[in-house]
Design a protein around this motif. Sequence first.
Motif, PDB file in Angstrom:
ATOM      1  N   GLU A   1      -2.254   4.234  -3.835  1.00 45.53           N
ATOM      2  CA  GLU A   1      -2.178   3.051  -4.697  1.00 45.53           C
ATOM      3  C   GLU A   1      -2.117   1.778  -3.870  1.00 45.53           C
ATOM      4  N   PHE A   2      -2.791   0.749  -4.377  1.00 44.50           N
ATOM      5  CA  PHE A   2      -2.658  -0.607  -3.846  1.00 44.50           C
ATOM      6  C   PHE A   2      -1.927  -1.425  -4.906  1.00 44.50           C
TER       7      PHE A   2
ATOM      8  N   VAL B   1       0.857  -1.179   0.000  1.00 42.66           N
ATOM      9  CA  VAL B   1       0.000   0.000   0.000  1.00 42.66           C
ATOM     10  C   VAL B   1       0.895   1.231   0.000  1.00 42.66           C
ATOM     11  N   VAL B   2       0.610   2.165  -0.901  1.00 46.06           N
ATOM     12  CA  VAL B   2       1.405   3.390  -1.040  1.00 46.06           C
ATOM     13  C   VAL B   2       0.597   4.567  -0.525  1.00 46.06           C
TER      14      VAL B   2
ATOM     15  N   ILE C   1       1.764  -3.428   4.254  1.00 39.64           N
ATOM     16  CA  ILE C   1       0.681  -4.276   3.773  1.00 39.64           C
ATOM     17  C   ILE C   1      -0.628  -3.891   4.457  1.00 39.64           C
ATOM     18  N   ASN C   2      -1.726  -4.242   3.821  1.00 38.17           N
ATOM     19  CA  ASN C   2      -3.049  -4.097   4.408  1.00 38.17           C
ATOM     20  C   ASN C   2      -3.152  -5.078   5.576  1.00 38.17           C
TER      21      ASN C   2
ATOM     22  N   ILE D   1     -13.741  -1.980  -4.353  1.00 36.52           N
ATOM     23  CA  ILE D   1     -13.923  -0.653  -3.747  1.00 36.52           C
ATOM     24  C   ILE D   1     -12.589   0.024  -3.495  1.00 36.52           C
ATOM     25  N   MET D   2     -11.780  -0.514  -2.605  1.00 37.63           N
ATOM     26  CA  MET D   2     -10.567   0.215  -2.220  1.00 37.63           C
ATOM     27  C   MET D   2      -9.599   0.409  -3.383  1.00 37.63           C
ATOM     28  N   GLU D   3      -9.286  -0.662  -4.100  1.00 39.18           N
ATOM     29  CA  GLU D   3      -8.287  -0.558  -5.167  1.00 39.18           C
ATOM     30  C   GLU D   3      -8.743   0.329  -6.320  1.00 39.18           C
ATOM     31  N   LYS D   4     -10.052   0.420  -6.520  1.00 44.13           N
ATOM     32  CA  LYS D   4     -10.578   1.193  -7.643  1.00 44.13           C
ATOM     33  C   LYS D   4     -11.028   2.598  -7.257  1.00 44.13           C
TER      34      LYS D   4
END
Length: 233
Positions: free
Chosen positions: A153-154, A143-144, A165-166, A192-195
Amino acid sequence: MESIILAGGLGTRLRTEVSDMPKVMASVAGRPFLFYIFKQLEKNNITHAILSLGYMHEIVEEWVQSGEWNFEVSFCVEDFPLGTGGAIRESLAKSQTDNVLVINGDTLFDIPLEEFYISHIHNDADISVALKPMQNFSRYGTVVTDTDGRITEFKEKEYYDNGFINGGIYCIRKSDKIFGGLSGKFSFETEIMEKSTDRLSIFGTNYDNYFIDIGVPEDYNKANKDFKTMIHG
């Protein structure tokens, strides 16, 4: 504070070590893994836990009802698999507060939940993610974040020398805009999160605290060794 526990996992990768049962009921140092999550909730003053259940949910319900806990427990049972996103969406309907913690039922990340919750409110975040620093790993993506802690960013799973990491603990604002009309089965992480790093305010908070994910036999066995030396209530 309220917390959703995602406890509907089948535990298929643990079948060599654990009999056919929900992953949260896997025995670790003589106790169901869920026991240790509940102890974390108790020491962090959680007032209401919502268990998102599916596979063999009766086993979990019977165990919970046989014990005494310092918080209210509700059950949200899936009629069919909903993925992490669908499970969270359904469970939020049983919550009474505007912001709710979410904990993966196969992970113990021993962070100060109240501190994490307060940082979520302070950042006015839609979603907050507890991040764990890690070295020499390939099992997790990274995770950035920017300098303010906002997640930009993931990154996908591959080998990393080091990264964050998550950690499997979130705080979520109850808002229709988070789910964007999604329903049924979907992944909270990918759909959801990544997009949505541009669409939503998603923050990461770093904690270098004890972390274990019992999703694979190697780490399940490590948890059995680690937990024998820990004091839990």
